[in-house]
Design a protein around this motif. Structure first.
Motif, PDB file in Angstrom:
ATOM      1  N   UNK A 230       1.096  -1.302  -0.173  1.00 39.89           N
ATOM      2  CA  UNK A 230      -0.247   0.236  -0.416  1.00 39.89           C
ATOM      3  C   UNK A 230       0.653   1.761   0.208  1.00 39.89           C
ATOM      4  N   UNK A 231       1.733   1.245   0.824  1.00 44.87           N
ATOM      5  CA  UNK A 231       3.300   2.674   1.394  1.00 44.87           C
ATOM      6  C   UNK A 231       2.995   2.910  -0.443  1.00 44.87           C
ATOM      7  N   UNK A 232       4.241   1.703  -0.707  1.00 45.47           N
ATOM      8  CA  UNK A 232       4.662   1.975  -2.004  1.00 45.47           C
ATOM      9  C   UNK A 232       4.196   2.183  -3.523  1.00 45.47           C
ATOM     10  N   UNK A 233       2.720   1.588  -3.165  1.00 48.09           N
ATOM     11  CA  UNK A 233       1.790   2.403  -4.637  1.00 48.09           C
ATOM     12  C   UNK A 233       1.578   3.931  -4.321  1.00 48.09           C
ATOM     13  N   UNK A 234       1.080   4.116  -3.315  1.00 44.68           N
ATOM     14  CA  UNK A 234       1.069   5.368  -2.782  1.00 44.68           C
ATOM     15  C   UNK A 234       1.994   6.445  -3.151  1.00 44.68           C
ATOM     16  N   UNK A 235       2.962   5.569  -3.389  1.00 44.33           N
ATOM     17  CA  UNK A 235       4.477   6.981  -3.622  1.00 44.33           C
ATOM     18  C   UNK A 235       4.849   6.371  -5.481  1.00 44.33           C
ATOM     19  N   UNK A 236       4.178   5.375  -6.062  1.00 48.69           N
ATOM     20  CA  UNK A 236       3.948   5.366  -7.500  1.00 48.69           C
ATOM     21  C   UNK A 236       3.916   4.284  -7.689  1.00 48.69           C
ATOM     22  N   UNK A 237       2.901   4.338  -8.851  1.00 51.19           N
ATOM     23  CA  UNK A 237       1.902   3.226  -9.498  1.00 51.19           C
ATOM     24  C   UNK A 237       2.979   2.038  -9.651  1.00 51.19           C
ATOM     25  N   UNK A 238       2.297   0.716  -9.538  1.00 52.45           N
ATOM     26  CA  UNK A 238       2.589  -0.777  -9.531  1.00 52.45           C
ATOM     27  C   UNK A 238       1.938  -1.345 -10.813  1.00 52.45           C
ATOM     28  N   UNK A 239       2.490  -1.812 -11.680  1.00 52.63           N
ATOM     29  CA  UNK A 239       1.598  -2.952 -12.709  1.00 52.63           C
ATOM     30  C   UNK A 239       2.190  -4.388 -12.622  1.00 52.63           C
ATOM     31  N   UNK A 240       3.198  -4.280 -11.901  1.00 58.26           N
ATOM     32  CA  UNK A 240       3.824  -5.898 -12.063  1.00 58.26           C
ATOM     33  C   UNK A 240       4.711  -5.852 -10.690  1.00 58.26           C
ATOM     34  N   UNK A 241       4.539  -7.291 -10.238  1.00 60.74           N
ATOM     35  CA  UNK A 241       4.967  -7.353  -8.851  1.00 60.74           C
ATOM     36  C   UNK A 241       5.731  -8.827  -9.085  1.00 60.74           C
ATOM     37  N   UNK A 242       7.394  -8.850  -9.304  1.00 59.69           N
ATOM     38  CA  UNK A 242       8.342 -10.187  -8.682  1.00 59.69           C
ATOM     39  C   UNK A 242       8.782 -10.504  -7.608  1.00 59.69           C
ATOM     40  N   UNK A 243       7.958 -11.726  -6.590  1.00 64.76           N
ATOM     41  CA  UNK A 243       8.401 -12.143  -5.834  1.00 64.76           C
ATOM     42  C   UNK A 243       9.236 -13.322  -5.495  1.00 64.76           C
ATOM     43  N   UNK A 244       9.998 -13.159  -4.492  1.00 62.98           N
ATOM     44  CA  UNK A 244      10.718 -14.443  -5.382  1.00 62.98           C
ATOM     45  C   UNK A 244      10.689 -15.410  -4.191  1.00 62.98           C
ATOM     46  N   UNK A 245      10.162 -15.453  -3.979  1.00 63.30           N
ATOM     47  CA  UNK A 245       9.010 -17.265  -3.146  1.00 63.30           C
ATOM     48  C   UNK A 245       7.600 -17.363  -3.837  1.00 63.30           C
ATOM     49  N   UNK A 246       6.617 -18.160  -4.025  1.00 65.46           N
ATOM     50  CA  UNK A 246       6.214 -18.278  -4.022  1.00 65.46           C
ATOM     51  C   UNK A 246       5.023 -17.980  -2.729  1.00 65.46           C
ATOM     52  N   UNK A 247       5.135 -18.027  -2.044  1.00 65.23           N
ATOM     53  CA  UNK A 247       4.306 -18.316  -0.637  1.00 65.23           C
ATOM     54  C   UNK A 247       3.748 -16.196  -0.869  1.00 65.23           C
ATOM     55  N   UNK A 248       4.958 -15.589  -1.320  1.00 67.59           N
ATOM     56  CA  UNK A 248       5.311 -13.957  -1.170  1.00 67.59           C
ATOM     57  C   UNK A 248       3.867 -13.110  -2.301  1.00 67.59           C
ATOM     58  N   UNK A 249       4.434 -14.579  -3.028  1.00 73.25           N
ATOM     59  CA  UNK A 249       3.885 -14.497  -4.491  1.00 73.25           C
ATOM     60  C   UNK A 249       1.570 -13.955  -4.556  1.00 73.25           C
ATOM     61  N   UNK A 250       1.712 -15.574  -3.625  1.00 73.31           N
ATOM     62  CA  UNK A 250       0.347 -15.481  -3.381  1.00 73.31           C
ATOM     63  C   UNK A 250      -0.406 -14.264  -2.221  1.00 73.31           C
TER      64      UNK A 250
END
Length: 340
Positions: A230-250
């Motif tokens: 939420x904090x990162x998105x408030x600072x600038x747009x986010x249109x993609x996320x690379x999560x370095x493990x699948x649980x984080x991606x979930x």
């Protein structure tokens, strides 16, 4: 019925032979008649006798046991890794002692002391704690999985830098211009981050990194992920996320759902690991699959080589004993979380 554990002397008495003969049967040493072997085997089965591995170690004999230290087998990657390591060791006649560090350095120290004290034949370490000087004093066979402890200790892992670049490139090729990295620890040791940074730089984009420590308690983890995104998105747009493990991606997928963001319309997501467990739970998740079986078997092969004397051990007082890192390529697994 006696409440104590049967001893070698008990076996000898029941079989009608000497304790030395029982020891020779157990160690397959010297000529023994089939009648004697059967008598000792029957006595062992009747009494439920179990050889004392520590006693064998104190006499300079192999315990046929290897210790595996991981953060937690409840995590899909480490659970599947433990299975593959156990299977490879079993094929070579070894048993495994699995130690869960739970991401805590002190707990890893305790397990390391336990394994060394019980004279296991070797150790495979896949825990992620840093700054444990205890490894510097270990003289027994030792291999790490995805962990750099010392130039003299063999390290087997996925080609993390290339795989991180592959994941990031997949986001960029899906049209994402604001890809963010969600990882557990940022810094020069994080090769997946290095791959991400290299790829966003090549595309002329700005790197953006959010960290949620690996050892964050589960009840607090998702709230921390949500708050950080939420904090990162408030600072600038986010249109993609690379999560370095699948649980984080979930967790990213759940965050997107709770914020009414469509995937992959508003947000593309790619994970890392590609375990069978997560593929079944989230078949639509794009990810980088690690070659877990190859990594596990390579680590076991190196450890067996050290134990058999065909490969040098980590600390060789005779001179420099640097061991190259062995890397295996990751594979991109496409999914609807990346693009339609």
């Amino acid at each position: 019925m006696s409440s104590r554990e049967p001893t070698l002397a008990d076996v000898a008495q029941l079989a009608g032979v000497s304790p030395t003969t029982v020891s020779r049967v157990l160690n397959n040493r010297g000529y023994l008649s089939e009648k004697t072997k059967r008598g000792v085997a029957d006595a062992i089965a009747t009494l439920g006798y179990r050889p004392n591995s520590l006693a064998r170690a104190l006499h300079g004999k192999s315990t046929q046991t290897v210790g595996l230290i991981v953060p937690a087998v409840s995590l899909p990657f480490f659970g599947e890794l433990a299975v593959e390591v156990e299977n490879a060791l079993a094929e070579a006649g070894y048993r495994i002692l699995i130690c869960n560090s739970m991401g805590r350095a002190e707990r890893e120290r305790e397990y390391l002391s336990l394994l060394v004290g019980n004279r296991v034949d070797g150790i495979i370490s896949g825990a992620h704690n840093e700054g444990l000087n205890e490894y510097d004093t270990i003289r027994m066979p030792l291999v790490t999985i995805d962990r750099e402890l010392s130039p003299s200790i063999p390290n087997v892992r996925c080609a993390n830098r290339d795989a991180g670049a592959m994941a990031t490139r997949a986001l960029i090729e899906a049209g994402r211009r604001h890809p963010l990295l969600l990882t557990s620890r940022s810094g020069p040791r994080n090769l997946r981050e290095a791959g991400y940074r290299a790829e966003v730089a090549r595309a002329g984009l700005e790197p953006r990194i959010v960290t949620v420590p690996f050892d964050t308690p589960i009840p607090q983890r998702f709230a921390l992920v949500q708050g950080s995104l939420d904090e990162a998105r408030a600072q600038a747009p986010i249109d993609g996320v690379f999560a370095t493990d699948d649980l984080a991606a979930a967790e990213v997928l759940e965050w997107a759902r709770s914020r009414s963001l469509s995937v992959p319309g508003d947000l593309s997501v790619i994970g890392f690991d590609g375990t069978e467990t997560m593929r079944r739970a989230l078949p639509h998740l794009a990810t980088i699959r690690q070659p877990i079986a190859q990594i596990a078997r390579a680590a076991v092969d190196i450890l067996l080589g050290q134990m058999r004397g065909t490969l040098p051990r980590p600390i060789d007082e005779a001179g420099d004993n640097s061991s190259p890192t062995l890397e295996f390529a990751g594979t991109l697994v496409q999914g609807r979380s990346l693009s339609l």
